[in-house]
Design a protein around this motif. Structure first.
Motif, PDB file in Angstrom:
ATOM      1  N   ARG A  40       0.840  -1.185   0.000  1.00 46.83           N
ATOM      2  CA  ARG A  40       0.000   0.000   0.000  1.00 46.83           C
ATOM      3  C   ARG A  40       0.881   1.243   0.000  1.00 46.83           C
ATOM      4  NH1 ARG A  40      -5.548  -0.991  -0.172  1.00 46.83           N
ATOM      5  NH2 ARG A  40      -5.618   1.130   0.552  1.00 46.83           N
ATOM      6  N   THR A  41       0.522   2.200  -0.822  1.00 49.31           N
ATOM      7  CA  THR A  41       1.229   3.470  -0.853  1.00 49.31           C
ATOM      8  C   THR A  41       0.207   4.589  -0.747  1.00 49.31           C
ATOM      9  OG1 THR A  41       1.099   3.648  -3.251  1.00 49.31           O
ATOM     10  CG2 THR A  41       3.035   2.527  -2.360  1.00 49.31           C
ATOM     11  N   ALA A  42       0.682   5.776  -0.422  1.00 44.25           N
ATOM     12  CA  ALA A  42      -0.212   6.933  -0.348  1.00 44.25           C
ATOM     13  C   ALA A  42      -0.827   7.200  -1.714  1.00 44.25           C
ATOM     14  CB  ALA A  42       0.552   8.152   0.153  1.00 44.25           C
ATOM     15  N   ARG A  43      -0.033   7.046  -2.757  1.00 47.69           N
ATOM     16  CA  ARG A  43      -0.542   7.278  -4.114  1.00 47.69           C
ATOM     17  C   ARG A  43      -1.626   6.247  -4.455  1.00 47.69           C
ATOM     18  NH1 ARG A  43       3.614   7.897  -8.864  1.00 47.69           N
ATOM     19  NH2 ARG A  43       3.759   9.947  -7.926  1.00 47.69           N
ATOM     20  N   GLY A  44      -1.370   4.998  -4.101  1.00 46.73           N
ATOM     21  CA  GLY A  44      -2.359   3.949  -4.348  1.00 46.73           C
ATOM     22  C   GLY A  44      -3.634   4.175  -3.561  1.00 46.73           C
ATOM     23  N   ASN A  45      -3.482   4.595  -2.298  1.00 48.80           N
ATOM     24  CA  ASN A  45      -4.656   4.889  -1.479  1.00 48.80           C
ATOM     25  C   ASN A  45      -5.449   6.051  -2.053  1.00 48.80           C
ATOM     26  OD1 ASN A  45      -3.954   2.873   0.303  1.00 48.80           O
ATOM     27  ND2 ASN A  45      -2.963   4.244   1.752  1.00 48.80           N
ATOM     28  N   ALA A  46      -4.734   7.075  -2.502  1.00 47.20           N
ATOM     29  CA  ALA A  46      -5.414   8.239  -3.079  1.00 47.20           C
ATOM     30  C   ALA A  46      -6.159   7.846  -4.353  1.00 47.20           C
ATOM     31  CB  ALA A  46      -4.409   9.347  -3.364  1.00 47.20           C
ATOM     32  N   TRP A  47      -5.537   7.020  -5.180  1.00 44.46           N
ATOM     33  CA  TRP A  47      -6.195   6.604  -6.428  1.00 44.46           C
ATOM     34  C   TRP A  47      -7.440   5.767  -6.120  1.00 44.46           C
ATOM     35  CZ3 TRP A  47      -6.985   8.166 -10.951  1.00 44.46           C
ATOM     36  CH2 TRP A  47      -7.513   7.327 -11.927  1.00 44.46           C
ATOM     37  N   GLU A  48      -7.337   4.885  -5.128  1.00 46.45           N
ATOM     38  CA  GLU A  48      -8.509   4.090  -4.741  1.00 46.45           C
ATOM     39  C   GLU A  48      -9.631   4.991  -4.252  1.00 46.45           C
ATOM     40  OE1 GLU A  48      -7.845   0.824  -2.093  1.00 46.45           O
ATOM     41  OE2 GLU A  48      -6.064   0.180  -3.195  1.00 46.45           O
TER      42      GLU A  48
END
Length: 86
Positions: A40-48
């Motif tokens: 999990r990354t911040a970018r991945g969380n933001a995209w989700e």
């Protein structure tokens, strides 16, 4: 005073920072390419979150469309029922 004096040499800390920056870039690239979904990354969380917001907005639009369709059908029925029978 020369700009190429002895204070302009590469030191251990300068090299360490550059290596660390490159390592972060490589790890980020490998994570994007691997795509196992477990990291999990911040970018991945933001995209989700963006995708979830878009999905909720699409569901709201669909519900609004259905409600408008039902209201129009009810209005047509009420208008038809209100007309005198000949």
């Amino acid at each position: 005073m020369s700009a190429n004096g002895p204070n302009q040499t590469l030191g251990f800390t300068t090299i360490s920072r550059n290596v660390a920056a490159l390592a972060v870039g490589v790890v980020h690239t490998l994570e994007a390419m691997a795509g196992d979904g477990r990291t999990r990354t911040a970018r991945g969380n933001a995209w989700e979150a963006v995708c979830a917001d878009r999905a909720r907005a699409a569901q709201r639009r669909e519900l609004d469309r259905l409600v408008a369709e039902l209201a129009a059908a009810r209005e047509r029925r009420d208008t038809r029922d209100a007309q005198p029978v000949r």
